[in-house]
Write an enzyme that holds these catalytic residues in place. Sequence first.
Site, PDB file in Angstrom:
ATOM      1  N   HIS A   1     -10.991  -5.049  -0.654  1.00 58.03           N
ATOM      2  CA  HIS A   1     -10.264  -5.055   0.622  1.00 58.03           C
ATOM      3  C   HIS A   1     -10.277  -3.643   1.219  1.00 58.03           C
ATOM      4  CE1 HIS A   1      -7.686  -8.961   0.039  1.00 58.03           C
ATOM      5  NE2 HIS A   1      -8.987  -9.174  -0.061  1.00 58.03           N
TER       6      HIS A   1
ATOM      7  N   GLU B   1      -8.009  -1.741   2.383  1.00 59.09           N
ATOM      8  CA  GLU B   1      -6.982  -0.815   1.889  1.00 59.09           C
ATOM      9  C   GLU B   1      -7.391  -0.197   0.551  1.00 59.09           C
ATOM     10  OE1 GLU B   1      -6.630  -4.024   2.891  1.00 59.09           O
ATOM     11  OE2 GLU B   1      -4.514  -4.488   3.249  1.00 59.09           O
TER      12      GLU B   1
ATOM     13  N   CYS C   1      -3.123  -5.262  -2.412  1.00 57.87           N
ATOM     14  CA  CYS C   1      -3.184  -4.008  -1.650  1.00 57.87           C
ATOM     15  C   CYS C   1      -1.815  -3.328  -1.569  1.00 57.87           C
ATOM     16  CB  CYS C   1      -3.751  -4.280  -0.265  1.00 57.87           C
ATOM     17  SG  CYS C   1      -5.467  -4.846  -0.344  1.00 57.87           S
TER      18      CYS C   1
ATOM     19  N   CYS D   1      -2.032  -7.800   1.405  1.00 52.28           N
ATOM     20  CA  CYS D   1      -1.767  -8.812   0.378  1.00 52.28           C
ATOM     21  C   CYS D   1      -1.087  -8.139  -0.824  1.00 52.28           C
ATOM     22  CB  CYS D   1      -3.073  -9.479  -0.056  1.00 52.28           C
ATOM     23  SG  CYS D   1      -4.148  -8.400  -1.032  1.00 52.28           S
TER      24      CYS D   1
END
Lengths: 194, 194
Positions: free
Chosen positions: A98, A100, A131, A128
């Site tokens: 992801h 992040e 992260c 999420c």
Amino acid sequence: MQRREASYKQPRIFTISNEISPASRNRRGRAAIRAACYSRVRMNASGTDFEFMKAALEEARVAGEGQEVPIGAVVVVEGAIVARAGNRTITDCDPTGHAEIVALREAARKIGNHRLTGATLYVTIEPCAMCAGAMIQARIARLVYGADDPRAGAVRSCFSVLDHESLNHRVEVTAGVLADESLESLRAFFAARR
Amino acid sequence: MQRREASYKQPRIFTISNEISPASRNRRGRAAIRAACYSRVRMNASGTDFEFMKAALEEARVAGEGQEVPIGAVVVVEGAIVARAGNRTITDCDPTGHAEIVALREAARKIGNHRLTGATLYVTIEPCAMCAGAMIQARIARLVYGADDPRAGAVRSCFSVLDHESLNHRVEVTAGVLADESLESLRAFFAARR
């Protein structure tokens, strides 16, 4: 995406303070604090917040062009971007790829410290659990995000990962910055794939 | 570590089913299911579970020797270990360098797919929010862990990241496998640093 659109017609900018007050140490006190945060719309996002979010949106756009879900993030330390990334899950064959996570790892590598104390992370959508948990591990000071994610958001939508009483670190949160732009790029991406 | 020791004198092996039953779709039904899981101690860990957990404990031991917190993980697909790792946060200067994350990334790279459908992850302690979230992203089928982590555990201690009604994936969980050995290595590590 239908659910997102329906729930977030009027994005709001709000803040959760990173102070650990005595009230925050018990469940009822924390619920009261959270309710206060949610009901009060505080327009405390600064001009630079919008500028950095635009940089995150640009990362999201590039990710979308590479057939990744268009989400972008930048890490800012002392007013300067030290890392920027879009989603790279498919590109890197990495379930943790992801935006992040990629940005936090890159920032730590550049700074030479796995603790990013004082850093602010900008991301186009509510993080999420993975992260948000990574932000706790990295000890970032502040999170600024765009749209909420009712299906998997771990700041306030599904979980409150950044705000648990047993954690010894708090992250200040500002939400709703350029949320419409973030949702629009996600909407266009998923519409094109249908 | 005092809190861990006090809370977990009698580690139990229990299972959370990965079936999404109709009752699990509402909050009261899910609470009832969770209560049932917690009260029933099911000794369903197999002999191979103990073998794979020993491999994870060996990774933890090696991590501890490198001055990392001694936590280890292995990823198993079709009865064989495809990736193994200990914590590498300091070694790699990576805030996301927990054993689980390192092992999941390595497994995805080896298999050539960011979805690890059918995989089982063994880890010596209850995963944090970041690592539990990564398991959702990787779509692993099963998690086997050793000791609970009352301070940051995201399977049942602080959060229930693997079991949220809005997530479209469930992970079967077996906990308490070689929990004493896991706690003992953590206890020795932190005692030596005092």
